[in-house]
Design an enzyme around this catalytic site. Structure first.
Site, mmCIF file in Angstrom:
data_model
loop_
_atom_site.group_PDB
_atom_site.id
_atom_site.type_symbol
_atom_site.label_atom_id
_atom_site.label_comp_id
_atom_site.label_asym_id
_atom_site.label_seq_id
_atom_site.Cartn_x
_atom_site.Cartn_y
_atom_site.Cartn_z
ATOM 1 N N HIS A 418 -7.157 50.493 17.989
ATOM 2 C CA HIS A 418 -7.617 49.722 16.837
ATOM 3 C C HIS A 418 -9.006 49.184 17.152
ATOM 4 O O HIS A 418 -9.154 48.280 17.981
ATOM 5 C CB HIS A 418 -6.644 48.576 16.540
ATOM 6 N N GLU A 421 -10.201 45.434 17.514
ATOM 7 C CA GLU A 421 -9.537 44.568 18.479
ATOM 8 C C GLU A 421 -10.255 44.639 19.826
ATOM 9 O O GLU A 421 -9.766 45.194 20.806
ATOM 10 C CB GLU A 421 -8.050 44.960 18.585
ATOM 11 N N HIS A 514 -4.079 45.616 22.780
ATOM 12 C CA HIS A 514 -4.391 45.319 21.376
ATOM 13 C C HIS A 514 -4.841 43.876 21.209
ATOM 14 O O HIS A 514 -4.757 43.078 22.130
ATOM 15 C CB HIS A 514 -3.150 45.527 20.506
ATOM 16 N N GLU A 586 -0.436 42.530 23.247
ATOM 17 C CA GLU A 586 -1.118 41.847 22.158
ATOM 18 C C GLU A 586 -1.828 40.624 22.725
ATOM 19 O O GLU A 586 -1.210 39.811 23.414
ATOM 20 C CB GLU A 586 -0.104 41.398 21.092
HETATM 21 ZN ZN LIG Z 1 -3.690 46.638 17.323
#
Ligand SMILES: [Zn+2]
Length: 752
Positions: A418, A421, A514, A586
């Site tokens: 992504h 990010e 992420h 995350e």
């Molecule tokens: Zn992500």
């Protein structure tokens, strides 16, 4: 000097190796299409294709085959190619035996004497002069020539969350009818368009001045710019002397995913209060509602005081936009700011930017380091759609014996699937800094592990300033099961690399980094393991990590549920391939709610430290003395037991868990994960949807024809042959559910 600059300047006179390769490629392409004398190249193809399936069929299949790793794949492609020929005989598809050659090249002047393909070194990513390959952009993207660079800096004081007063103004959005447009990018390709070709420096020709022309020294209108790597401002409207409404560019070839922002302002005035309001955000919830501040960077502060990015802003408010287009709800982020200097150049960003060029500079420094380059091998995993290099690093110490080399377990880490990010890149940088260092722990880790690292899975997305998608207009982290190698090369090759790694050795851990847009702290998503022998083992690494980084990492926020909508994520696919410790890491865009870092924004240093903690925890996890491991396992069982009691109590039920409590399904206890990795797959890339429709229609009409009575045996035989060549199409791209022979993987244009 900053290497990107050098490359940029030389691009007209000294084409880089990839340009050179592409030139040859296009020559071949021209030959294939019998377009002698008018070789197509990126300069003459500066347009966006829309809904043109013929273009898709009229492509070369020959040149990218050297990236195909195994003979079986090649054969499959070749046989599929023959099938396509049969299907599209009446299209522009040409049949040529030359297509079947992968080693010989034919050029314009030397058609009768084919020559051997250039060796793989053409793909070398760092030239002998140590300069970098400049980023390739879609040809419709305007890019300014200036090189943007920020210093790395850590604020000496903690940057606390913003404390809302309740009196924050909620500006009404007035739009360009009542304001003055002071910056406006050309309309960008959105849904319905798709990527066709790329070049270094993006759009050819003179780059238009988009910012307003100042009427004199007294004119204090801000000058906006975002046409640089990772920038993504679409429009700025001045609605009052010091107030601006900003529209973010959606991810290219989509009409959504606004979240990441990064832009520049010039001609600032100090001692006045400016207000910025971003008007087209899409998420109903945001960390900006719980104290997160935007990041600001002053060029003069950097030059004079060596100060870098810092959290700034007052009167921060995140709220629903009052204008409604009837289809979609938009959300606004507003904040006020006072600039530190007159006539300064300042930047704003959602998070600390980390661009493709930043990564290349870092990798170049590793490649040039005589010690690090001994145990860190840089390779090209593949090319992205735009032709940017996806790097693969293999980090391990040489083993004294082949037996010891074979016994090493592997660890796979990746980041930036992504693109918005950037948190992921800073954690990755922290990991690389440590693992490439001469610390005894790093040396030990290199002795016992082979690290496979893909530091930037989606370079195209990072370059163009996307938040979530690749240039296929799709979230790559929903397509890890894909068979569409040409549409999703970065993840197809990552999965393939891991598949081959698993054939060779045990992969102890897979972790994809992420950023998270709604929760604070750092945490992991894992996969509940159903094998009783290893019950709860997937939670040991996260628990250990929380003990090693108690002020940043929250075990409580970890989740181990495998949801249906996450089946296409790297985490679930790698887990299903047999990696028990398969995680998504995350990390918040904001900060911590834990311990001594409570209510403080994370700095670059905090994120980098997580990379170190991953290494540290790996050593704990693999300690031959199993005390820590068994302690953690016991603690996990205790925690789970408490959780089960809590759940049953909530439901008003008594529970006696003696003996059989561990048989309760873990999935029933946990709520689902949410946040940045919660969206569903958008399905096939746009350019394939059209062609699938066409082919389905063709099949329907063929089926109708079949119903007609046949007159001769010859006719029946002909039809039988034709049907044998015509595979059944289905709107899917998953390897697990595909119909006969995955024809779709061949229908993708061979995009330079
Ligand atoms: Zn992500």
């Amino acid at each position: 000097m900053f290497p990107a600059l050098e490359t940029e300047r030389k691009q007209e006179t000294l084409p880089d190796p990839y340009e050179d390769f592409m030139y040859r490629h296009l020559q071949y392409y021209g030959y294939f299409k019998a377009q002698k004398g008018s070789l197509p190249n990126s300069a003459t193809h500066q347009h966006v294709q829309k809904n043109n399936p013929q273009y898709l069929l009229n492509v070369s299949f020959g040149e990218r085959n050297d990236l195909i790793p195994d003979t079986l794949q090649k054969e499959k492609l070749l046989s599929l190619h023959i099938q396509i020929e049969a299907i599209s005989r009446d299209s522009l598809m040409l049949s040529s035996p030359l297509l079947r050659s992968r080693q010989l090249l034919f050029d314009e002047l030397d058609q009768v004497n084919p020559r051997l393909r250039e060796p793989r070194e053409l793909f070398a990513f760092f030239s002998s002069k140590g300069t970098l390959q400049a980023p390739r952009w879609p040809i419709e993207c305007e890019v300014i020539k200036e090189s943007i660079h920020h210093i790395e800096w850590v604020p000496p004081q903690p940057e606390y969350f913003y404390q809302p007063t309740g009196n924050e103004k909620v500006p009404e959005i007035v739009g360009e009818e009542k304001g003055t447009v002071v910056y406006h990018l050309n309309p960008v390709p959105t849904e319905g368009f798709y990527f066709t070709s790329s070049r270094v420096g993006g759009k050819r020709g003179i780059i238009k001045e988009l910012a307003v022309t100042l009427e004199g020294p007294e004119d204090d209108t801000l000058l906006f710019e975002s046409r640089f790597e990772s920038g993504n401002l679409q429009k700025a409207v001045q609605v009052d002397t010091y107030e601006y409404e900003l529209t973010l560019r959606t991810d290219l070839y989509t009409n959504k995913h606004t979240q990441w922002f990064y832009f520049r302002v010039q001609n600032t005035r100090k001692d006045v209060t400016y207000r910025f309001t971003i008007v087209n955000l899409l998420k109903p919830k945001s960390l900006y509602t719980v104290g997160m501040k935007p990041l600001m960077y002053s060029q003069l502060d950097a030059n004079i005081y060596n100060i870098g990015w810092r959290r700034e802003g007052n009167e921060i408010k995140y709220y629903k936009n009052n204008t409604d287009n009837g289809q979609q709800s938009f959300y606004c982020l507003t904040w006020t700011i006072q600039f530190p200097h007159d006539q300064d150049t300042c930047f704003f960003a959602h998070f600390y930017p980390y661009t493709y060029t930043d990564l290349q500079c870092y990798l170049l420094s590793v490649a040039k380091n005589p010690i690090q380059s001994q145990f860190c091998k840089l390779r090209t995993l593949c090319r992205s759609l735009a032709g940017n290099t996806v790097y693969l690093l293999t980090i391990t110490n040489p083993s004294p014996t082949p037996h010891e080399a074979a016994a090493k377990k592997a660890v796979v880490l990746s980041a930036r699937v992504h693109p918005g990010e950037s948190n992921a890149s800073w954690i990755m940088k922290g990991f690389l800094d440590f693992i490439l260092s001469n610390s005894p722990d790093a040396q030990l880790l290199r002795d016992i592990f082979v690290f496979k690292v893909v530091p930037m899975l989606n370079p195209d997305g990072v370059i163009v300033g996307n938040y979530r998608c690749s240039l296929a207009g799709r979230d790559l982290n929903r397509h890890y099961k894909t068979i569409l190698k040409e549409s999703f090369p970065c993840i197809w090759h990552t999965r393939n690399m891991i598949k081959r790694l698993l054939e060779e050795r045990e992969v102890l851990l897979y972790c994809d980094f992420h950023g998270h847009s709604r929760k604070n702290n750092i945490f992991l998503y894992g996969c509940n393991n159903n094998d009783r022998k290893y019950w709860l083992h997937e939670r040991v690494f996260p628990l250990m990590l929380s003990k090693n980084a108690p002020d940043k990492f929250s075990f409580h926020s970890c989740n181990f549920k495998v949801q249906k909508c996450k089946e296409g994520t790297g985490r679930v696919v790698m887990w299903r391939m047999g990696i028990l410790n398969s995680y998504t890491m995350e990390s918040t865009f904001s900060g911590s709610t834990l311990g001594s870092k409570r209510n403080i924004h994370f700095t670059i240093e905090d994120l980098k430290s997580l990379g170190y903690h991953v290494c540290d925890t790996l050593l704990d996890f693999c300690d031959p003395d199993k005390t820590k491991f068994t302690q953690c396992l016991a603690e996990l069982k205790e925690l789970l037991q408490q959780e089960i009691h809590k759940k049953f109590n909530e439901r008003g039920k008594e529970v006696n868990l003696e003996g059989s409590w561990s048989d309760i399904s873990l999935s029933d206890i946990e709520s689902s994960t949410s946040g940045s990795d919660s969206s569903l797959s958008d399905g096939l890339p746009v350019h394939l949807l059209n062609i699938v429709d066409e082919l389905n229609q063709k099949m329907m009409s063929d089926k109708k024809k079949k119903k007609k009575p046949l007159q001769t045996r010859k006719q029946r035989n002909e039809l039988h042959q034709k049907n044998k060549l015509m595979p059944e199409f289905k709107l899917t791209e998953d390897a697990s559910v595909r119909k006969p022979r995955g024809l779709l993987c061949c229908l993708v244009p061979d995009i330079p």
